[in-house]
Design a protein around this motif. Structure first.
Motif, short mmCIF file in Angstrom:
data_model
loop_
_atom_site.label_atom_id
_atom_site.label_comp_id
_atom_site.label_asym_id
_atom_site.label_seq_id
_atom_site.Cartn_x
_atom_site.Cartn_y
_atom_site.Cartn_z
N ALA A 244 10.21 44.73 25.04
CA ALA A 244 8.84 44.33 24.77
C ALA A 244 8.24 43.59 25.97
CB ALA A 244 8.79 43.43 23.53
N LEU A 245 9.02 42.71 26.60
CA LEU A 245 8.51 41.99 27.77
C LEU A 245 8.27 42.94 28.94
CD1 LEU A 245 10.66 38.72 27.78
CD2 LEU A 245 8.32 39.04 26.98
N ARG A 246 9.18 43.86 29.16
CA ARG A 246 8.99 44.79 30.27
C ARG A 246 7.75 45.66 30.05
NH1 ARG A 246 14.62 45.06 29.61
NH2 ARG A 246 14.49 47.04 28.48
N THR A 247 7.55 46.10 28.81
CA THR A 247 6.40 46.96 28.52
C THR A 247 5.10 46.20 28.64
OG1 THR A 247 7.79 48.25 27.01
CG2 THR A 247 5.41 48.54 26.83
N THR A 248 5.02 45.01 28.05
CA THR A 248 3.78 44.23 28.13
C THR A 248 3.51 43.76 29.55
OG1 THR A 248 4.98 42.22 27.48
CG2 THR A 248 3.90 43.47 25.73
N GLY A 249 4.58 43.42 30.28
CA GLY A 249 4.39 43.00 31.67
C GLY A 249 3.87 44.13 32.53
N LEU A 250 4.41 45.34 32.34
CA LEU A 250 3.94 46.50 33.09
C LEU A 250 2.48 46.80 32.74
CD1 LEU A 250 4.47 48.85 35.01
CD2 LEU A 250 5.36 50.16 33.05
N ALA A 251 2.14 46.70 31.45
CA ALA A 251 0.75 46.91 31.04
C ALA A 251 -0.16 45.87 31.68
CB ALA A 251 0.65 46.86 29.52
N SER A 252 0.31 44.63 31.78
CA SER A 252 -0.48 43.59 32.43
C SER A 252 -0.73 43.93 33.90
CB SER A 252 0.24 42.23 32.32
OG SER A 252 0.37 41.82 30.97
#
Length: 415
Positions: A244-252
Protein backbone atom coordinates in the motif's frame (compact mmCIF):
# COMPACT_ATOMS: atom_id res chain seq x y z
CA UNK A 1 -27.97 -8.56 -8.27
CA UNK A 2 -28.82 -7.00 -4.90
CA UNK A 3 -25.52 -8.31 -3.56
CA UNK A 4 -23.68 -6.25 -6.18
CA UNK A 5 -25.80 -3.11 -5.94
CA UNK A 6 -25.17 -2.56 -2.23
CA UNK A 7 -21.36 -2.25 -2.42
CA UNK A 8 -21.61 -0.19 -5.60
CA UNK A 9 -23.93 2.28 -3.88
CA UNK A 10 -21.65 2.33 -0.84
CA UNK A 11 -18.73 3.13 -3.15
CA UNK A 12 -20.63 5.99 -4.79
CA UNK A 13 -21.44 7.45 -1.37
CA UNK A 14 -17.80 7.06 -0.30
CA UNK A 15 -16.57 8.94 -3.36
CA UNK A 16 -19.12 11.74 -3.00
CA UNK A 17 -18.54 12.22 0.72
CA UNK A 18 -14.76 12.02 0.37
CA UNK A 19 -14.65 14.57 -2.44
CA UNK A 20 -17.23 17.03 -1.15
CA UNK A 21 -16.00 16.91 2.43
CA UNK A 22 -12.45 18.03 1.79
CA UNK A 23 -11.76 19.31 -1.73
CA UNK A 24 -11.97 22.85 -0.34
CA UNK A 25 -9.14 21.97 2.06
CA UNK A 26 -7.04 20.74 -0.87
CA UNK A 27 -7.63 23.86 -2.94
CA UNK A 28 -6.93 26.12 0.03
CA UNK A 29 -3.68 24.27 0.68
CA UNK A 30 -2.46 24.32 -2.91
CA UNK A 31 -3.23 28.00 -3.30
CA UNK A 32 -1.51 28.77 0.01
CA UNK A 33 1.58 26.94 -1.27
CA UNK A 34 1.75 29.32 -4.24
CA UNK A 35 -0.36 27.61 -6.91
CA UNK A 36 -2.37 29.68 -9.37
CA UNK A 37 -6.01 28.79 -9.93
CA UNK A 38 -5.08 26.71 -12.98
CA UNK A 39 -2.32 24.92 -11.08
CA UNK A 40 -4.64 24.25 -8.13
CA UNK A 41 -7.31 22.81 -10.46
CA UNK A 42 -4.65 20.64 -12.08
CA UNK A 43 -3.52 19.44 -8.64
CA UNK A 44 -7.06 18.53 -7.62
CA UNK A 45 -7.59 16.63 -10.88
CA UNK A 46 -4.29 14.78 -10.47
CA UNK A 47 -5.12 13.81 -6.90
CA UNK A 48 -8.57 12.51 -7.89
CA UNK A 49 -7.23 10.40 -10.74
CA UNK A 50 -4.21 9.11 -8.81
CA UNK A 51 -6.26 8.26 -5.71
CA UNK A 52 -8.88 6.59 -7.85
CA UNK A 53 -6.28 4.47 -9.62
CA UNK A 54 -4.76 3.40 -6.29
CA UNK A 55 -8.12 2.38 -4.86
CA UNK A 56 -9.09 0.42 -7.97
CA UNK A 57 -5.72 -1.33 -8.19
CA UNK A 58 -5.39 -2.24 -4.51
CA UNK A 59 -9.01 -3.37 -4.23
CA UNK A 60 -8.86 -5.47 -7.39
CA UNK A 61 -5.42 -6.90 -6.64
CA UNK A 62 -5.96 -7.89 -3.00
CA UNK A 63 -9.78 -8.15 -2.81
CA UNK A 64 -9.68 -5.88 0.25
CA UNK A 65 -11.61 -2.56 0.52
CA UNK A 66 -8.47 -0.39 0.59
CA UNK A 67 -9.85 3.07 -0.14
CA UNK A 68 -7.44 5.81 -1.23
CA UNK A 69 -7.61 9.58 -0.88
CA UNK A 70 -5.55 12.73 -0.88
CA UNK A 71 -3.87 13.81 2.33
CA UNK A 72 -6.36 16.18 3.94
CA UNK A 73 -4.07 16.86 6.94
CA UNK A 74 -1.27 17.41 4.44
CA UNK A 75 -3.36 20.07 2.70
CA UNK A 76 -4.01 21.70 6.07
CA UNK A 77 -0.25 21.67 6.62
CA UNK A 78 0.18 23.60 3.37
CA UNK A 79 -2.25 26.24 4.63
CA UNK A 80 -0.36 26.52 7.92
CA UNK A 81 3.07 26.60 6.26
CA UNK A 82 2.28 28.93 3.38
CA UNK A 83 4.32 29.41 0.25
CA UNK A 84 7.89 28.15 0.70
CA UNK A 85 10.93 30.21 -0.31
CA UNK A 86 11.09 29.79 -4.07
CA UNK A 87 7.32 29.55 -4.50
CA UNK A 88 5.23 26.90 -6.20
CA UNK A 89 8.07 25.02 -7.99
CA UNK A 90 9.75 24.43 -4.62
CA UNK A 91 6.44 23.19 -3.18
CA UNK A 92 6.19 20.72 -6.07
CA UNK A 93 9.73 19.59 -5.32
CA UNK A 94 8.71 18.99 -1.70
CA UNK A 95 5.72 16.92 -2.88
CA UNK A 96 8.10 14.73 -4.88
CA UNK A 97 10.44 14.21 -1.94
CA UNK A 98 7.51 13.31 0.30
CA UNK A 99 6.41 10.73 -2.28
CA UNK A 100 9.92 9.27 -2.38
CA UNK A 101 9.89 8.94 1.41
CA UNK A 102 6.54 7.13 1.32
CA UNK A 103 7.90 4.67 -1.26
CA UNK A 104 11.00 4.22 0.88
CA UNK A 105 8.83 3.44 3.90
CA UNK A 106 7.23 0.69 1.86
CA UNK A 107 10.56 -0.70 0.67
CA UNK A 108 12.43 -0.49 3.97
CA UNK A 109 10.44 -1.70 7.01
CA UNK A 110 12.69 0.11 9.56
CA UNK A 111 11.69 3.49 8.12
CA UNK A 112 8.00 2.67 8.41
CA UNK A 113 8.54 1.46 11.97
CA UNK A 114 10.47 4.62 12.83
CA UNK A 115 7.55 6.80 11.74
CA UNK A 116 5.09 4.63 13.64
CA UNK A 117 7.36 4.88 16.72
CA UNK A 118 6.82 8.64 17.03
CA UNK A 119 4.89 8.91 20.34
CA UNK A 120 1.17 9.15 19.67
CA UNK A 121 0.66 12.21 21.90
CA UNK A 122 3.37 14.16 20.04
CA UNK A 123 2.07 13.11 16.62
CA UNK A 124 -1.49 13.96 17.62
CA UNK A 125 -0.44 17.33 19.02
CA UNK A 126 1.48 18.20 15.85
CA UNK A 127 -1.55 17.34 13.74
CA UNK A 128 -3.82 19.35 16.04
CA UNK A 129 -1.53 22.36 15.72
CA UNK A 130 -1.60 22.05 11.94
CA UNK A 131 -5.40 21.83 11.87
CA UNK A 132 -6.15 24.61 14.37
CA UNK A 133 -5.78 27.64 12.04
CA UNK A 134 -8.32 26.21 9.58
CA UNK A 135 -10.68 25.07 12.32
CA UNK A 136 -10.94 28.61 13.66
CA UNK A 137 -12.03 29.89 10.23
CA UNK A 138 -15.79 29.29 10.83
CA UNK A 139 -15.63 31.61 13.86
CA UNK A 140 -13.83 34.33 11.90
CA UNK A 141 -16.25 33.89 9.01
CA UNK A 142 -19.24 34.42 11.31
CA UNK A 143 -17.77 37.78 12.30
CA UNK A 144 -16.80 38.89 8.78
CA UNK A 145 -19.76 37.43 6.84
CA UNK A 146 -22.47 36.80 9.43
CA UNK A 147 -25.37 36.15 7.04
CA UNK A 148 -23.60 33.88 4.57
CA UNK A 149 -21.38 32.07 7.05
CA UNK A 150 -24.26 31.78 9.49
CA UNK A 151 -26.35 29.90 6.93
CA UNK A 152 -23.44 27.54 6.24
CA UNK A 153 -22.88 26.84 9.93
CA UNK A 154 -26.60 26.34 10.62
CA UNK A 155 -26.86 23.90 7.71
CA UNK A 156 -23.84 22.02 9.03
CA UNK A 157 -25.30 21.87 12.55
CA UNK A 158 -28.67 20.55 11.40
CA UNK A 159 -27.18 17.85 9.21
CA UNK A 160 -24.60 17.00 11.86
CA UNK A 161 -27.50 16.31 14.20
CA UNK A 162 -29.73 14.30 11.88
CA UNK A 163 -27.50 13.02 9.02
CA UNK A 164 -23.92 13.31 10.23
CA UNK A 165 -22.33 11.74 7.16
CA UNK A 166 -23.73 14.51 4.97
CA UNK A 167 -22.99 17.45 7.28
CA UNK A 168 -19.98 18.82 5.42
CA UNK A 169 -21.32 18.13 1.90
CA UNK A 170 -24.54 19.87 2.98
CA UNK A 171 -22.62 22.85 4.28
CA UNK A 172 -20.77 22.94 0.96
CA UNK A 173 -24.06 22.99 -0.95
CA UNK A 174 -25.23 25.97 1.14
CA UNK A 175 -21.91 27.72 0.50
CA UNK A 176 -22.15 27.09 -3.26
CA UNK A 177 -25.67 28.50 -3.28
CA UNK A 178 -24.45 31.58 -1.43
CA UNK A 179 -21.56 31.99 -3.88
CA UNK A 180 -23.91 31.67 -6.86
CA UNK A 181 -26.19 34.35 -5.42
CA UNK A 182 -23.50 36.82 -4.44
CA UNK A 183 -20.60 36.33 -6.89
CA UNK A 184 -20.33 38.37 -10.10
CA UNK A 185 -22.04 36.49 -12.98
CA UNK A 186 -18.93 36.72 -15.16
CA UNK A 187 -16.94 34.89 -12.52
CA UNK A 188 -19.16 31.85 -12.59
CA UNK A 189 -19.65 31.61 -16.34
CA UNK A 190 -15.90 31.34 -16.90
CA UNK A 191 -15.73 27.94 -15.22
CA UNK A 192 -13.66 25.48 -17.23
CA UNK A 193 -15.85 22.47 -17.86
CA UNK A 194 -12.94 20.53 -19.36
CA UNK A 195 -10.12 20.23 -16.83
CA UNK A 196 -6.52 20.59 -17.92
CA UNK A 197 -3.23 19.37 -16.54
CA UNK A 198 -0.65 22.05 -15.78
CA UNK A 199 2.83 20.62 -15.23
CA UNK A 200 5.41 22.40 -13.09
CA UNK A 201 9.14 21.76 -13.15
CA UNK A 202 10.19 21.06 -9.55
CA UNK A 203 12.83 22.96 -7.64
CA UNK A 204 14.43 22.26 -4.30
CA UNK A 205 16.00 24.05 -1.37
CA UNK A 206 17.06 22.85 2.05
CA UNK A 207 14.48 24.81 4.05
CA UNK A 208 11.57 23.40 2.03
CA UNK A 209 12.90 19.86 2.36
CA UNK A 210 13.02 20.15 6.14
CA UNK A 211 10.09 22.48 6.66
CA UNK A 212 7.61 21.08 4.13
CA UNK A 213 8.62 17.73 2.60
CA UNK A 214 9.45 16.00 5.90
CA UNK A 215 6.38 17.28 7.81
CA UNK A 216 4.16 16.39 4.83
CA UNK A 217 5.55 12.85 4.87
CA UNK A 218 5.12 12.52 8.64
CA UNK A 219 1.59 13.96 8.69
CA UNK A 220 0.52 11.77 5.78
CA UNK A 221 1.93 8.65 7.41
CA UNK A 222 0.75 9.35 10.96
CA UNK A 223 -2.66 10.84 10.15
CA UNK A 224 -3.66 8.91 7.02
CA UNK A 225 -1.74 5.73 6.20
CA UNK A 226 -1.42 4.26 9.69
CA UNK A 227 -5.03 5.08 10.75
CA UNK A 228 -6.25 3.82 7.38
CA UNK A 229 -4.60 0.50 8.09
CA UNK A 230 -6.12 0.52 11.58
CA UNK A 231 -9.63 0.78 10.13
CA UNK A 232 -9.04 -2.21 7.87
CA UNK A 233 -7.51 -4.29 10.66
CA UNK A 234 -10.41 -3.35 12.91
CA UNK A 235 -12.81 -4.89 10.40
CA UNK A 236 -10.80 -8.11 10.33
CA UNK A 237 -8.75 -7.63 7.15
CA UNK A 238 -5.06 -8.41 6.73
CA UNK A 239 -3.89 -5.63 4.38
CA UNK A 240 -0.34 -5.54 2.96
CA UNK A 241 1.07 -2.35 4.43
CA UNK A 242 4.25 -2.29 2.36
CA UNK A 243 2.45 -2.73 -0.94
CA UNK A 244 0.00 0.00 0.00
CA UNK A 245 2.83 2.42 0.82
CA UNK A 246 4.69 1.67 -2.39
CA UNK A 247 1.54 2.14 -4.47
CA UNK A 248 0.42 5.37 -2.80
CA UNK A 249 3.97 6.73 -2.84
CA UNK A 250 4.33 6.01 -6.56
CA UNK A 251 0.96 7.67 -7.19
CA UNK A 252 2.15 10.69 -5.21
CA UNK A 253 5.27 10.91 -7.39
CA UNK A 254 3.20 10.79 -10.58
CA UNK A 255 0.70 13.38 -9.31
CA UNK A 256 3.27 15.85 -7.95
CA UNK A 257 4.36 17.54 -11.22
CA UNK A 258 0.68 18.21 -11.95
CA UNK A 259 0.23 19.78 -8.51
CA UNK A 260 -0.90 16.85 -6.34
CA UNK A 261 0.62 17.03 -2.87
CA UNK A 262 0.10 13.48 -1.53
CA UNK A 263 -1.90 10.31 -2.16
CA UNK A 264 -2.51 7.89 0.69
CA UNK A 265 -4.86 5.36 2.21
CA UNK A 266 -8.18 6.85 3.23
CA UNK A 267 -8.69 7.23 6.96
CA UNK A 268 -11.79 9.37 7.43
CA UNK A 269 -13.92 7.65 4.76
CA UNK A 270 -12.30 4.22 4.98
CA UNK A 271 -15.07 2.81 7.15
CA UNK A 272 -17.73 3.67 4.56
CA UNK A 273 -16.31 1.05 2.19
CA UNK A 274 -14.88 -1.39 4.75
CA UNK A 275 -17.80 -1.55 7.20
CA UNK A 276 -20.90 -3.74 7.21
CA UNK A 277 -22.98 -1.02 5.56
CA UNK A 278 -21.00 -1.68 2.37
CA UNK A 279 -22.00 -5.37 2.35
CA UNK A 280 -22.81 -8.00 4.99
CA UNK A 281 -20.15 -10.26 3.49
CA UNK A 282 -16.62 -8.90 4.12
CA UNK A 283 -15.45 -10.73 1.00
CA UNK A 284 -17.62 -8.49 -1.18
CA UNK A 285 -16.73 -5.09 0.28
CA UNK A 286 -13.76 -4.58 -2.02
CA UNK A 287 -16.30 -3.76 -4.71
CA UNK A 288 -17.20 -0.65 -2.71
CA UNK A 289 -13.62 0.64 -2.58
CA UNK A 290 -13.10 -0.04 -6.30
CA UNK A 291 -16.32 1.81 -7.11
CA UNK A 292 -15.26 4.67 -4.83
CA UNK A 293 -11.95 4.90 -6.67
CA UNK A 294 -13.62 5.03 -10.06
CA UNK A 295 -16.11 7.59 -8.77
CA UNK A 296 -13.38 9.80 -7.35
CA UNK A 297 -11.55 9.79 -10.67
CA UNK A 298 -14.76 10.85 -12.44
CA UNK A 299 -15.36 13.61 -9.89
CA UNK A 300 -11.93 14.94 -10.77
CA UNK A 301 -13.39 16.05 -14.10
CA UNK A 302 -15.15 18.81 -12.17
CA UNK A 303 -11.91 20.19 -10.75
CA UNK A 304 -12.03 23.26 -12.98
CA UNK A 305 -15.56 24.18 -11.95
CA UNK A 306 -14.76 23.55 -8.28
CA UNK A 307 -11.67 25.75 -8.46
CA UNK A 308 -13.57 28.56 -10.17
CA UNK A 309 -16.26 28.49 -7.48
CA UNK A 310 -13.57 28.69 -4.83
CA UNK A 311 -11.78 31.48 -6.68
CA UNK A 312 -14.84 33.75 -6.83
CA UNK A 313 -15.86 33.09 -3.23
CA UNK A 314 -14.66 35.12 -0.25
CA UNK A 315 -11.54 33.26 0.96
CA UNK A 316 -12.78 33.17 4.54
CA UNK A 317 -15.96 31.37 3.43
CA UNK A 318 -13.99 28.59 1.75
CA UNK A 319 -11.73 28.31 4.78
CA UNK A 320 -14.84 28.08 6.96
CA UNK A 321 -16.17 25.09 5.01
CA UNK A 322 -12.73 23.50 5.19
CA UNK A 323 -12.61 24.14 8.92
CA UNK A 324 -15.97 22.47 9.47
CA UNK A 325 -14.68 19.45 7.55
CA UNK A 326 -11.68 19.19 9.86
CA UNK A 327 -13.35 19.63 13.26
CA UNK A 328 -13.68 15.88 13.76
CA UNK A 329 -10.04 15.33 12.87
CA UNK A 330 -9.02 18.10 15.29
CA UNK A 331 -11.04 16.53 18.10
CA UNK A 332 -9.43 13.14 17.50
CA UNK A 333 -5.94 14.65 17.38
CA UNK A 334 -6.45 16.61 20.61
CA UNK A 335 -7.81 13.54 22.39
CA UNK A 336 -4.79 11.54 21.29
CA UNK A 337 -2.47 14.32 22.48
CA UNK A 338 -3.72 14.74 26.04
CA UNK A 339 -5.00 11.30 27.01
CA UNK A 340 -1.80 10.19 28.76
CA UNK A 341 -0.90 12.47 31.72
CA UNK A 342 2.73 11.39 31.53
CA UNK A 343 3.19 12.92 28.08
CA UNK A 344 0.62 15.71 28.29
CA UNK A 345 3.10 18.56 28.78
CA UNK A 346 5.25 17.46 25.86
CA UNK A 347 2.13 17.22 23.71
CA UNK A 348 1.01 20.71 24.74
CA UNK A 349 4.44 22.12 23.87
CA UNK A 350 4.24 20.41 20.48
CA UNK A 351 0.76 21.81 19.91
CA UNK A 352 1.67 25.37 20.92
CA UNK A 353 4.84 25.52 18.81
CA UNK A 354 3.10 24.02 15.77
CA UNK A 355 0.02 26.24 16.07
CA UNK A 356 2.16 29.35 16.47
CA UNK A 357 3.05 29.17 12.79
CA UNK A 358 6.58 30.29 13.59
CA UNK A 359 9.19 30.05 10.84
CA UNK A 360 12.83 29.67 11.84
CA UNK A 361 15.66 29.53 9.26
CA UNK A 362 12.99 29.02 6.65
CA UNK A 363 11.49 25.96 8.36
CA UNK A 364 7.83 26.01 9.44
CA UNK A 365 6.21 25.37 12.79
CA UNK A 366 5.17 21.75 12.21
CA UNK A 367 8.78 20.58 12.17
CA UNK A 368 9.77 22.68 15.19
CA UNK A 369 6.72 21.49 17.09
CA UNK A 370 7.75 17.90 16.53
CA UNK A 371 11.32 18.68 17.61
CA UNK A 372 10.16 20.55 20.73
CA UNK A 373 7.83 17.76 21.80
CA UNK A 374 10.42 15.03 21.34
CA UNK A 375 12.99 17.08 23.26
CA UNK A 376 10.53 17.51 26.11
CA UNK A 377 10.07 13.75 26.27
CA UNK A 378 13.82 13.13 26.23
CA UNK A 379 14.71 15.78 28.80
CA UNK A 380 11.97 15.47 31.38
CA UNK A 381 10.74 11.89 31.31
CA UNK A 382 12.24 9.19 33.43
CA UNK A 383 10.92 6.52 31.15
CA UNK A 384 9.58 6.68 27.68
CA UNK A 385 5.87 5.87 27.39
CA UNK A 386 4.99 2.51 25.95
CA UNK A 387 5.75 2.36 22.28
CA UNK A 388 2.70 2.68 20.04
CA UNK A 389 1.38 -0.38 18.31
CA UNK A 390 3.35 -0.99 15.17
CA UNK A 391 1.92 -1.38 11.68
CA UNK A 392 2.55 -4.56 9.84
CA UNK A 393 5.97 -4.67 8.22
CA UNK A 394 5.93 -4.03 4.49
CA UNK A 395 4.80 -7.07 2.51
CA UNK A 396 3.63 -8.73 5.70
CA UNK A 397 -0.11 -8.85 6.42
CA UNK A 398 -1.31 -7.11 9.54
CA UNK A 399 -2.78 -9.40 12.16
CA UNK A 400 -6.56 -9.05 12.57
CA UNK A 401 -7.81 -7.14 15.56
CA UNK A 402 -10.13 -9.83 16.85
CA UNK A 403 -10.96 -11.17 20.30
CA UNK A 404 -9.75 -14.63 19.32
CA UNK A 405 -6.32 -13.30 18.55
CA UNK A 406 -6.21 -11.48 21.84
CA UNK A 407 -7.22 -14.62 23.68
CA UNK A 408 -4.24 -16.38 22.19
CA UNK A 409 -1.94 -13.58 23.32
CA UNK A 410 -1.20 -12.54 19.75
CA UNK A 411 -3.32 -9.44 19.40
CA UNK A 412 -1.65 -6.87 17.20
CA UNK A 413 -3.30 -3.69 16.02
CA UNK A 414 -2.34 -0.93 13.70
CA UNK A 415 -3.21 2.46 15.08
Amino acid sequence: MAGRVQPVLAGVVTALVGFASSFTVVLAGLRAAGASDAQAASGLLALCVASGFVAVWLGWRYRIPMSAAWSTPGAALLVATGSPPGGWPVAVGAFLVSGVLIVAAGLFPPLGRAVAAIPKPVAGAMLAGVLLPLCTAPVRALVELPAVAGSVVVGWLLLHRFARRWAVPGALVVAVAAIALTAPPTGLTSAALIPSVTLTAPAWNASALVGLALPLFLVTMAAQNVPGMAVLVGYGYRPPFGAALRTTGLASLLAAPAGGHAVNLAAITAALAAGPDAHPDPERRWIASVTAGAGLAVLGLGAGVATTLVAVAPPILIEAVAGLALLGALATALASAVTDPATREAAVVTFVVTASGVTLIGVGGAFWGLVAGCLMLLLFHRRQPAAPDQPAAPDQPAAPDQPAAAAQGRSTRVS
